[in-house]
Structures are given as structure tokens and as C-alpha cells.
Design an enzyme around this catalytic site. Structure first.
Site, mmCIF file in Angstrom:
data_model
loop_
_atom_site.group_PDB
_atom_site.id
_atom_site.type_symbol
_atom_site.label_atom_id
_atom_site.label_comp_id
_atom_site.label_asym_id
_atom_site.label_seq_id
_atom_site.Cartn_x
_atom_site.Cartn_y
_atom_site.Cartn_z
ATOM 1 N N ASP A 331 0.800 -1.229 0.000
ATOM 2 C CA ASP A 331 0.000 0.000 0.000
ATOM 3 C C ASP A 331 0.829 1.273 0.000
ATOM 4 O OD1 ASP A 331 -2.318 -1.440 -0.096
ATOM 5 O OD2 ASP A 331 -2.663 -1.413 2.057
ATOM 6 N N TYR A 416 -9.769 -1.357 1.335
ATOM 7 C CA TYR A 416 -9.596 -1.454 2.780
ATOM 8 C C TYR A 416 -9.427 -0.088 3.427
ATOM 9 C CZ TYR A 416 -9.641 -6.298 4.211
ATOM 10 O OH TYR A 416 -10.052 -7.563 4.549
#
Length: 711
Positions: A331, A416
Site C-alpha cells: 500500500d 480497505y
């Protein structure tokens, strides 16, 4: 030629003729009246309305000169006048009476004399007072008359005078030279006062009865917008005397408690009897790629960590679909900080939290702002930090509310949402915590899909995946040089000294100094000492090395096999804990470039570990925490944070001589013989009364849909 064409030509001809006529008629005319008049045609200033005009600078100067030469009193410049001196406080225009004005304006009467009103403070007279004079005529004054009694029915006592800027400056000097030095430890360690770091704001009126000139001065951090940065210290100054040397402190207030003076406050602080709100201090910021980061973290003024920061969040997916089975999200490459989302007041954080904006520049030439992307709040965690109820011999109860300071951001990277918390406790502990929510990724359900997850909808497979999060923790325990020490337990067999025929299995303490980076690298699923801590070169009162223990909470899934061609790019995830010597050339455990070329990683964390000595060195702990997520039907509509929380704790381990929270004002202690309903005995008893005063909540706003960027 048809009729329509003829009509069009006729209209065009008429328009042309009209335009030519307009040009001929306007040729040679005077300029438009909207144009500026030449200077000689402008108003000469002899307008009747000038009777109300403010004084010009020249007129003010003439009034001052006249007063200086005609009152027979030495007048000191008000910018430096002492209370015992005389000065001109102000000069303004004296508006004539309405009758005079109307006779002039409406009846052709004489123009009233132009006059000034001067307010003077006479501090060097036997009877100090405030006097108002009308001075005129202007521009060259020749007279003055005292109008004080006429206006107010009597003299104006000196204590009523508005406070000059000079007096505020003198009070500031009094605080700096006389008041603050009386509490040197408190001002340095609690206020971090350096002679210029505090700003003062006065309350008014100044006392409770006529004649009082006693003022509360509230102290703030001397920063931009200091009005919203109070430090909890307020000082009541008696500045009624005209002799500055006679000024005194009448009372001191700090964080809910009153003291006789600064000396008493200092004594209470030194003896540990004072509640200090600023126990924690730190600098914080947001990396566009890695997210929330803290620097220079201090407890009670002493640095315990130089840096604590998020490094990376990794997700490895399984599926029987090509996209799912090949997904390894790093990420940081997308931007954990860049995708920090605006926080919703009252949901993402408590309604009354402090909200801060985050600025970043990425994918654009212009900086962008994420409004309310950070929140800071103090939270009662709902359980006691410690407590004891005694019903043996003596009867008493003692307990302490577990209030903690929380810094939070929430990053939404694709599907997420990660809730990032750094939590600071009263006992000196620091917690790093991450909670996962949002949506689990999925694949189309087909074939042997149930080998890779659970069915969560008609044709939807919630695919199994791991979450791994890496933190950098640069602890400086009692200084930069630390060692890594492991404590644990083992059973030993021994004979009972009082009965040698009997055998006892007793636990004992095991100790080991981990000397090298290889010894301090603990693989993900391997056994790790249950007490592992950074040890200082100094000792506490009881002779133990001062330390901070690392305690990890994790239920991570398995790591990608090291035989994988891309594993080296995420090799930090091999270790639940790895401690290395701090190096400037090893600032992060990964790189934003690893995502798109994991086969030749720009940064390979495994290379950091090369068996160097880590005894008495500047050390960094790299902590990996995470969890295995097998999506299930309750992940629809989306995943909840309950149970999806992992992280680490940094806990004092012999760092202090005793638990520092013992000095907290939130403590509760009463015996069976005391009145537990008394606020002085039990501060919790005052809560119903305190709670009856509802806070002034700010209005609800949300800017989350502004300045958004899309993948």
C-alpha cells in the site's frame, strides 16, 4: 429576389445609417461625466460635513504640543509611562453639541469651533486621577478647559484608567523577572518556558469592588492563534500600586488547583503533588507514502523514542482467478498518507476531538489538502488503569481512571480502510494499533473456489488473504546508546530447604543480552522471549537497567515462501521483530518502487541484518504485526473492526522508580472513615455536577468529497 431578402437588406441599411448619424452627433462633445474631474474641479474641502471630520495628524501634533507647554506638568510619552507618571492617554476630535451643529448646518449660523478632546493620566500628583480636557481652537490651540466634572459629575479616580500598552508591557516584565523565576523547575519542565514561549491574556474587570486593580493573566503557548493553546497556568497580579516594585502575586491557578503563589506551586510540583497535563510531548506528521509518523516522543520531558512510524501495509491474496491469485498489494506504493481520508466527527473520532488538516503534493503540480484528516483526543478507556479494594485489616479503595491521549488517522487504500492509532498512557506506555475495516476483496465464485475462501453472496468468493503491517520504532531509552536484553522464565528443580527430601519445581528469571543483529532477528512464527527490551546505560533507584519493553499483539498469517522470486521485496515481513543498528542509509524498511518491480527490489530489508554488534549502540526495532483474514458472511456489507485490531506496546520496564501515574490528579482514594461524596476526597463525586454543564459542540462539517483524486 424574394420579399424576405429585400427586408433583410432594408434592415441592414437602416442600421448603417443610424450608426453614421450617432458618430456625427457625438463628434466634438465634452468628455463623459463619468470621467475623473481635473484636480482644480474637485471639492476644495470647505464642505459642511467636515465639521465631523476626524483630527488630522497635524492637528493631533498641535494638541500634544499645546498640552506639553501649558499644563505645568511633565508629561511622559504614554508608550513608556510608568503608573506613577503623567501622560496623554489619547486625543480625539470633540464633536460640537447638536444644537451648535444644526444652527450651522440648517440655519446659517456660525461654524462651531473645531476642538479636540484629550484624556490625561495624572499619576505623579498627590491625588492621582484621570482628567479630560477640551482643547481648541484647531489648528492652533489657545485654550483648554477641564470637562471631567461636567461629564461625569466628579473626578475620575486613577484606578479606573484603561490599561495602557506600557502597563501591559510592565506586567509582562514583572511576570518574566519576578514571578516565573520563583518556580524554576515547574516553568522549565512543565511549561518548557524559555523566556519567550508564553503569551499572556488579561481578564477584566480587575477585581470585585471599587478600587481594585487586580488582574488574572491567562498563559498560552506563544504561537500563531495562541488563544486556543492554553497551558493551564493563570496568575492573579495585584498591580494597584503606582510603584511597580510593590506589585505582587495574589494567587496562582494551575490545572484546576489554586496556590498561594508561584513558590507554593513550585513546592507542590517538586514534591510530586501536582497534576501535570503535559506529561507527553511529540511532533507528528504524515508521509504521503507511509502514513502517520511521530518524532521526538518525550514522557515527563525525557525522550523515550526518536521516531515511531508506519512503514508498510502488505496484503497477499489467494484465489482461483488470475487477478486474485497474483495480488500482492504494497500500500505504500499507492500512498497510505495520500489516501488518508477526512474524518467524520462523532463517528471516526469523538465529536469533541481536535481535527487537523493534512497537506500533500502528489500526482499534481499543486498541493492538495485533506480536511480533518487527523484527530487528537483524550479518552477514558472505560476500565481502571489500576485499582484495589481492601477488606482485610484496613478498609479502603484506591483506583485510577485509565485516560489516554490518542492520535488517529484513517487511510482508505482501495477497498480497505486502516484505522491508525498511536496511544499515550499515563504510566508512560505507548501503543501503536491498527484496525482494519472496509471491504474484503473478492473473486467470482467458480470451480474449486471454496479452497480459497468462503462464499459470501450469490456468485461472490471472499478470498483468503493476509495483512502485514510494519513499523519503525527508534527507541532512545535514557539516551541514544542502548542494548537489547531478553528476560523470560524457566523451571528449575530444587530441594525444599526446610525438608530436603521434598522436591520443588520453581520458576526463575532468565536473562540474556542479545549482542548481534542476527540474534535479534526473530522469524514470524518462531518463539521470542516474552520480555524483550531496550536497556539504557543508566539505572533506576533499585539498581536495575532502565528499559522499555516491546510487546507485540499479532495473529499474522504465514509469510510468502522465501523461495518466491518476489519475497526479498517484502522480506521485512519475515520477522515479527528485528533490531538493527540505526543507519541514515536505512531510513525505511521498503520502497515505493518495490511494488512494480518486486523481483529486483529497490530496498531489501533482509540486507539490513548482517550480524553487526548491537550492544551499546543506537538501535531501531522493526516490528511486524498482522492477521489472517478468511472472509465470511458477516463481512457483508463490510468488515467490522471488532477482532481486527493488532499492534504493539512500548512499556516502561524499570525505567522509573515507580509508576509515574501515581501523581495523576485523576486518582481516587478513600477509606471507610472518610466522606467519599466529598470532591476534595474523591474527585469522581463531582462528575454529576460537572456533567450538567454541556460542552459547546462545534457545528458538524464534512469536506471529504472535495479535492478527491481517483486511481
Amino acid at each position: 429576389m424574394n420579399v424576405k431578402t429585400v427586408l433583410i437588406l432594408l434592415v441592414l441599411a437602416l442600421a448603417t445609417i443610424f450608426a453614421l448619424v450617432c458618430v456625427l452627433l457625438t463628434r466634438g462633445r465634452a468628455p463623459s461625466p463619468c470621467q475623473h474631474q481635473p484636480p482644480e474641479q474637485q471639492d476644495t474641502g470647505d464642505s459642511q460635513s467636515l465639521i465631523f471630520a476626524d483630527l488630522s495628524p497635524e492637528e493631533m501634533v498641535q494638541v500634544v504640543r499645546y498640552l506639553q507647554g501649558h499644563l505645568g506638568v511633565q508629561l511622559v510619552d504614554a508608550s513608556r509611562a510608568k503608573p506613577s507618571e503623567s501622560c496623554i492617554a489619547s486625543v480625539d476630535v470633540q464633536i460640537p453639541t447638536k444644537a451648535e451643529v444644526l444652527r450651522f448646518l440648517d440655519e446659517g449660523g456660525a461654524r462651531p469651533a473645531r476642538e479636540a478632546l484629550a484624556v490625561l493620566y495624572f499619576g505623579n500628583q498627590p491625588d492621582p486621577n484621570v482628567t479630560e480636557y477640551v482643547v481648541g481652537p484647531l489648528p492652533t490651540p489657545t485654550y483648554h478647559r477641564d470637562v471631567t466634572v461636567q461629564k461625569y459629575g466628579g473626578k475620575v479616580p486613577y484606578h479606573r484608567r484603561p490599561t495602557l500598552a506600557a502597563e501591559y508591557k510592565q506586567i509582562g516584565g514583572f511576570l518574566k523577572s519576578q514571578v516565573f523565576p520563583a518556580a524554576p523547575s515547574f516553568m522549565l519542565q512543565v511549561m518548557e518556558y524559555d523566556g519567550a514561549s508564553l503569551a499572556a491574556l488579561s481578564a477584566a474587570p480587575r477585581g470585585f469592588q471599587s478600587g481594585d486593580r487586580i488582574t488574572w493573566f491567562v498563559l498560552f503557548q506563544n504561537v500563531s492563534g495562541f488563544f486556543v493553546h492554553p497551558v493551564g497556568l493563570e496568575v492573579l497580579v495585584d498591580h494597584s500600586s503606582l510603584d511597580i516594585s510593590q506589585w505582587a502575586v495574589s494567587r496562582v491557578f494551575y490545572n484546576g488547583q489554586y496556590y498561594r503563589d508561584m513558590a507554593q506551586l513550585e513546592s507542590a510540583y517538586v514534591q510530586g503533588r501536582i497534576r501535570v497535563e503535559k506529561a507527553w510531548s511529540f511532533a507528528f506528521g504524515m508521509s504521503g507514502s507511509r502514513g502517520l509518523r511521530l518524532f521526538d516522543i518525550r514522557h515527563k520531558g525525557e525522550r523515550v523514542a526518536y521516531e515511531i512510524s508506519v512503514q508498510e501495509a502488505l496484503s497477499v491474496y489467494g484465489s482461483n482467478c488470475p487477478g486474485g491469485m497474483s495480488t500482492r498489494y504494497m500500500d505504500g506504493s499507492f500512498g497510505i498518507g495520500r489516501y488518508t481520508s477526512p474524518l467524520v466527527r462523532g463517528v471516526d473520532c469523538p465529536y469533541s476531538a481536535t481535527y487537523l488538516d493534512v497537506h500533500y503534493l502528489a500526482h499534481s503540480q499543486l498541493p492538495r489538502v485533506s480536511k480533518n484528516a487527523l484527530c487528537i483526543f483524550e479518552q477514558n478507556l472505560g476500565s481502571p488503569l489500576r485499582r484495589h479494594y481492601s477488606n482485610l485489616q484496613s478498609l479502603y479503595y484506591g483506583g485510577l481512571v485509565n485516560s489516554a491521549l490518542v492520535v488517529r488517522s484513517i487511510a482508505t487504500v482501495g477497498n480497505y480502510d486502516y484505522v491508525w492509532d498511536f496511544i499515550f498512557y499515563q504510566n508512560g506506555a505507548i501503543e501503536g494499533k491498527v484496525q482494519a475495516t472496509g471491504y474484503p476483496s473478492s473473486s467470482f465464485l467458480h470451480g474449486d473456489g471454496l479452497r480459497y475462501g468462503n462464499r459470501v453472496w450469490e456468485h461472490t468468493l471472499g478470498t483468503v488473504h493476509t495483512h502485514s503491517v510494519n513499523y519503525k520504532v527508534d527507541l532512545d531509552v535514557g539516551g541514544v546508546k542502548n542494548s537489547l536484553v531478553a528476560h523470560d522464565m524457566a523451571f528449575e528443580m530444587t530441594r525444599a530447604p526446610w525438608s530436603m527430601e521434598q522436591q520443588i519445581e520453581r520458576p526463575r528469571l532468565t536473562k540474556k543480552v542479545l549482542d548481534t543483529e542476527d540474534q535479534a532477528a526473530f522469524r514470524l512464527q518462531s518463539k521470542m522471549p516474552r520480555y524483550i527490551y531496550f536497556a539504557a546505560n543508566s539505572k533506576n533507584k533499585w539498581g536495575h537497567q532502565r528499559g522499555y519493553r516491546i510487546q507485540i499483539t499479532s495473529f499474522a498469517g504465514d509469510h510468502v515462501p522465501e523461495a518466491s522470486s518476489m519475497e526479498k521485496a517484502i522480506s521485512w515481513a519475515r520477522y515479527q521483530l528485528a533490531v538493527t543498528r540505526r543507519k541514515e542509509k536505512e531510513p525505511t524498511s521498503t520502497s515505493i518502487y518495490n511494488q512494480n518491480d518486486p523481483w529486483t527490489p529497490t530496498v531489501a530489508f533482509a540486507d539490513f541484518i548482517n550480524n553487526e554488534t548491537i550492544t551499546n549502540e543506537d538501535l531501531v526495532a522493526w516490528i511486524t504485526t498482522g492477521f489472517l483474514h478468511i472472509p465470511h458472511s458477516e463481512d457483508i456489507p463490510n468488515t467490522v473492526t471488532v477482532g481486527n485490531s493488532v499492534g504493539f506496546l512500548l512499556r516502561p520496564y524499570n525505567y522509573y522508580d515507580l509508576d509515574p501515574s501515581i501523581y495523576s490528579h485523576d486518582g481516587v482514594f478513600f477509606t471507610s472513615e472518610q466522606d467519599f461524596t466529598s470532591c476534595e476526597i474523591n474527585p469522581v463525586a463531582c462528575l454529576p455536577k460537572t456533567a450538567s454543564c454541556l460542552p459547546n459542540f462545534p457545528p458538524f462539517t464534512y469536506d471529504g468529497f472535495q479535492n478527491t483524486s481517483r486511481l
